[in-house]
Design a protein around this motif. Structure first.
Motif, PDB file in Angstrom:
ATOM      1  N   ILE A   1     -10.302  -0.278 -37.003  1.00 16.48           N
ATOM      2  CA  ILE A   1     -11.674  -0.464 -36.504  1.00 16.48           C
ATOM      3  C   ILE A   1     -11.781  -1.819 -35.790  1.00 16.48           C
TER       4      ILE A   1
ATOM      5  N   TYR B   1     -16.540  -0.249 -45.482  1.00 17.57           N
ATOM      6  CA  TYR B   1     -17.015   0.666 -46.509  1.00 17.57           C
ATOM      7  C   TYR B   1     -15.913   0.769 -47.540  1.00 17.57           C
TER       8      TYR B   1
ATOM      9  N   ARG C   1      -3.276   4.170 -36.024  1.00 15.72           N
ATOM     10  CA  ARG C   1      -3.457   2.784 -35.592  1.00 15.72           C
ATOM     11  C   ARG C   1      -3.432   2.653 -34.060  1.00 15.72           C
TER      12      ARG C   1
HETATM   13  N1  LIG Z   1     -18.420   3.138 -40.042  1.00 17.72           N
HETATM   14  C1  LIG Z   1     -17.380   3.905 -39.802  1.00 17.72           C
HETATM   15  O1  LIG Z   1     -17.496   4.960 -39.192  1.00 17.72           O
HETATM   16  C2  LIG Z   1     -16.036   3.489 -40.286  1.00 17.72           C
HETATM   17  C3  LIG Z   1     -14.967   4.211 -39.824  1.00 17.72           C
HETATM   18  C4  LIG Z   1     -13.709   3.883 -40.261  1.00 17.72           C
HETATM   19  C5  LIG Z   1     -13.534   2.822 -41.132  1.00 17.72           C
HETATM   20  N2  LIG Z   1     -14.603   2.142 -41.583  1.00 17.72           N
HETATM   21  C6  LIG Z   1     -14.416   1.020 -42.513  1.00 17.72           C
HETATM   22  O2  LIG Z   1     -13.872  -0.083 -41.782  1.00 17.72           O
HETATM   23  C7  LIG Z   1     -13.012  -0.845 -42.615  1.00 17.72           C
HETATM   24  C8  LIG Z   1     -11.649  -1.000 -41.925  1.00 17.72           C
HETATM   25  O3  LIG Z   1     -11.051   0.268 -41.760  1.00 17.72           O
HETATM   26  P1  LIG Z   1      -9.700   0.405 -40.927  1.00 17.72           P
HETATM   27  O4  LIG Z   1      -9.412   1.842 -40.827  1.00 17.72           O
HETATM   28  O5  LIG Z   1      -9.826  -0.400 -39.687  1.00 17.72           O
HETATM   29  O6  LIG Z   1      -8.647  -0.273 -41.931  1.00 17.72           O
HETATM   30  P2  LIG Z   1      -7.203  -0.887 -41.576  1.00 17.72           P
HETATM   31  O7  LIG Z   1      -6.672  -0.298 -40.303  1.00 17.72           O
HETATM   32  O8  LIG Z   1      -6.405  -0.766 -42.820  1.00 17.72           O
HETATM   33  O9  LIG Z   1      -7.486  -2.410 -41.277  1.00 17.72           O
HETATM   34  C9  LIG Z   1      -7.984  -3.239 -42.275  1.00 17.72           C
HETATM   35  C10 LIG Z   1      -7.768  -4.665 -41.859  1.00 17.72           C
HETATM   36  O10 LIG Z   1      -8.337  -5.452 -42.897  1.00 17.72           O
HETATM   37  C11 LIG Z   1      -7.581  -6.652 -42.952  1.00 17.72           C
HETATM   38  N3  LIG Z   1      -7.865  -7.215 -44.269  1.00 17.72           N
HETATM   39  C12 LIG Z   1      -7.706  -6.625 -45.454  1.00 17.72           C
HETATM   40  N4  LIG Z   1      -8.110  -7.458 -46.437  1.00 17.72           N
HETATM   41  C13 LIG Z   1      -8.537  -8.580 -45.835  1.00 17.72           C
HETATM   42  C14 LIG Z   1      -9.067  -9.813 -46.307  1.00 17.72           C
HETATM   43  N5  LIG Z   1      -9.249 -10.040 -47.610  1.00 17.72           N
HETATM   44  N6  LIG Z   1      -9.390 -10.765 -45.407  1.00 17.72           N
HETATM   45  C15 LIG Z   1      -9.228 -10.537 -44.092  1.00 17.72           C
HETATM   46  N7  LIG Z   1      -8.746  -9.387 -43.583  1.00 17.72           N
HETATM   47  C16 LIG Z   1      -8.385  -8.432 -44.449  1.00 17.72           C
HETATM   48  C17 LIG Z   1      -6.134  -6.234 -42.699  1.00 17.72           C
HETATM   49  O11 LIG Z   1      -5.429  -7.203 -41.960  1.00 17.72           O
HETATM   50  P3  LIG Z   1      -4.628  -8.352 -42.724  1.00 17.72           P
HETATM   51  O12 LIG Z   1      -3.856  -7.676 -43.807  1.00 17.72           O
HETATM   52  O13 LIG Z   1      -3.763  -9.015 -41.688  1.00 17.72           O
HETATM   53  O14 LIG Z   1      -5.690  -9.267 -43.226  1.00 17.72           O
HETATM   54  C18 LIG Z   1      -6.298  -5.059 -41.724  1.00 17.72           C
HETATM   55  O15 LIG Z   1      -6.111  -5.469 -40.380  1.00 17.72           O
HETATM   56  C19 LIG Z   1     -12.927  -0.086 -43.942  1.00 17.72           C
HETATM   57  O16 LIG Z   1     -13.811  -0.682 -44.858  1.00 17.72           O
HETATM   58  C20 LIG Z   1     -13.374   1.303 -43.588  1.00 17.72           C
HETATM   59  O17 LIG Z   1     -13.960   2.000 -44.676  1.00 17.72           O
HETATM   60  C21 LIG Z   1     -15.851   2.430 -41.164  1.00 17.72           C
END
Ligand SMILES: NC(=O)c1ccc[n+]([C@@H]2O[C@H](COP(=O)([O-])OP(=O)(O)OC[C@H]3O[C@@H](n4cnc5c(N)ncnc54)[C@H](OP(=O)(O)O)[C@@H]3O)[C@@H](O)[C@H]2O)c1
Length: 213
Positions: free
Chosen positions: A20, A102, A172
């Motif tokens: 995201i 989320y 990704r």
């Molecule tokens: N509203 C919507 O429609 C929607 C849709 C999809 C996802 N989401 C939500 O968006 C969020 C991200 O989803 P995603 O699919 O993008 O996940 P993702 O691809 O796994 O990316 C998560 C990112 O979070 C970073 N991260 C994890 N813990 C962290 C911390 N403590 N401090 C700083 N960075 C941290 C990680 O990078 P590093 O490890 O380098 O820190 C990683 O780049 C989730 O909460 C998901 O539920 C919302």
């Protein structure tokens, strides 16, 4: 609502290298005045910075969210965290903050303090009505208005309405600006709109036609 122009704003994206977060980064990169990117893994951040540089976009990277909070006008939080992890105490008093995570990313006490500057991002609304069978919405979705759902779920609904049974943004790096524009066109066609801004305290501003839950 705040009378801000993106091209006059500094944008901080927390977790810019995630799925995201990188979607937001590449979509907004050439629309803002300054771009600040944050994640824990600095190797992935450097790769992202180089890619942006190849697109003629300058960015500033950090592994500490607090570093750029004092200069960001807009903050997007999109980390995968099990519980709220970020304190935005250092941010500008007039910053606009999108919590797209989320579970939520921002510590609720602070979100309360900031009040109407924090909104839950990534949410859409189906103007024609939304029904689920079985209806789990009350259990899962405690939102202040009817017919609100996450963008990722609504993307699947839109594609199904179009008879397109395909993987669209999963995986990704697949949330590209062209794909964002494409799904936005479909959203407009089927009267799916952005959700009004809200957070755990409720709506930022109630509109006359809003049917509250
Ligand atoms: N509203 C919507 O429609 C929607 C849709 C999809 C996802 N989401 C939500 O968006 C969020 C991200 O989803 P995603 O699919 O993008 O996940 P993702 O691809 O796994 O990316 C998560 C990112 O979070 C970073 N991260 C994890 N813990 C962290 C911390 N403590 N401090 C700083 N960075 C941290 C990680 O990078 P590093 O490890 O380098 O820190 C990683 O780049 C989730 O909460 C998901 O539920 C919302």
């Amino acid at each position: 609502m705040r009378g801000r122009k993106l091209n006059d704003c500094g944008l901080l994206i927390i977790s810019s290298t995630g799925d995201i977060g990188s979607g937001c980064t590449y979509y907004l990169a050439d629309k803002v005045k300054a771009l600040f990117l944050c994640a824990r893994n600095s190797d992935r951040l450097q790769v992202q910075q180089r890619r942006l540089c190849n697109l003629q976009v300058e960015s500033h990277v950090t592994t500490s969210p607090a570093e750029f909070l004092p200069v960001a006008d807009i903050v997007i939080c999109a980390a995968s965290v099990a519980s709220p992890a970020f304190s935005l105490r250092a941010c500008k008093t007039d910053a606009v903050i999108c919590d797209a995570g989320y579970p939520k990313n921002i510590q609720p006490t602070l979100a309360n303090m900031i009040g109407e500057s924090v909104f839950f991002g990534g949410m859409g609304r189906v103007l024609g009505g939304l029904q689920c069978e079985p209806d789990l919405r009350q259990a899962c979705y405690g939102y202040p208005l009817l017919n609100i759902a996450h963008g990722c779920m609504l993307e699947g609904v839109l594609l199904a309405l179009e008879g397109r049974h395909e993987v669209f943004s999963q995986g990704r790096g697949n949330i590209k600006p062209t794909r964002v524009e494409e799904i936005w066109q479909l959203a407009q066609k089927h009267s799916f709109v952005l959700s009004p801004f809200f957070n755990q305290r409720g709506l930022w501003a109630k509109q006359p036609n809003d049917e509250e839950v």
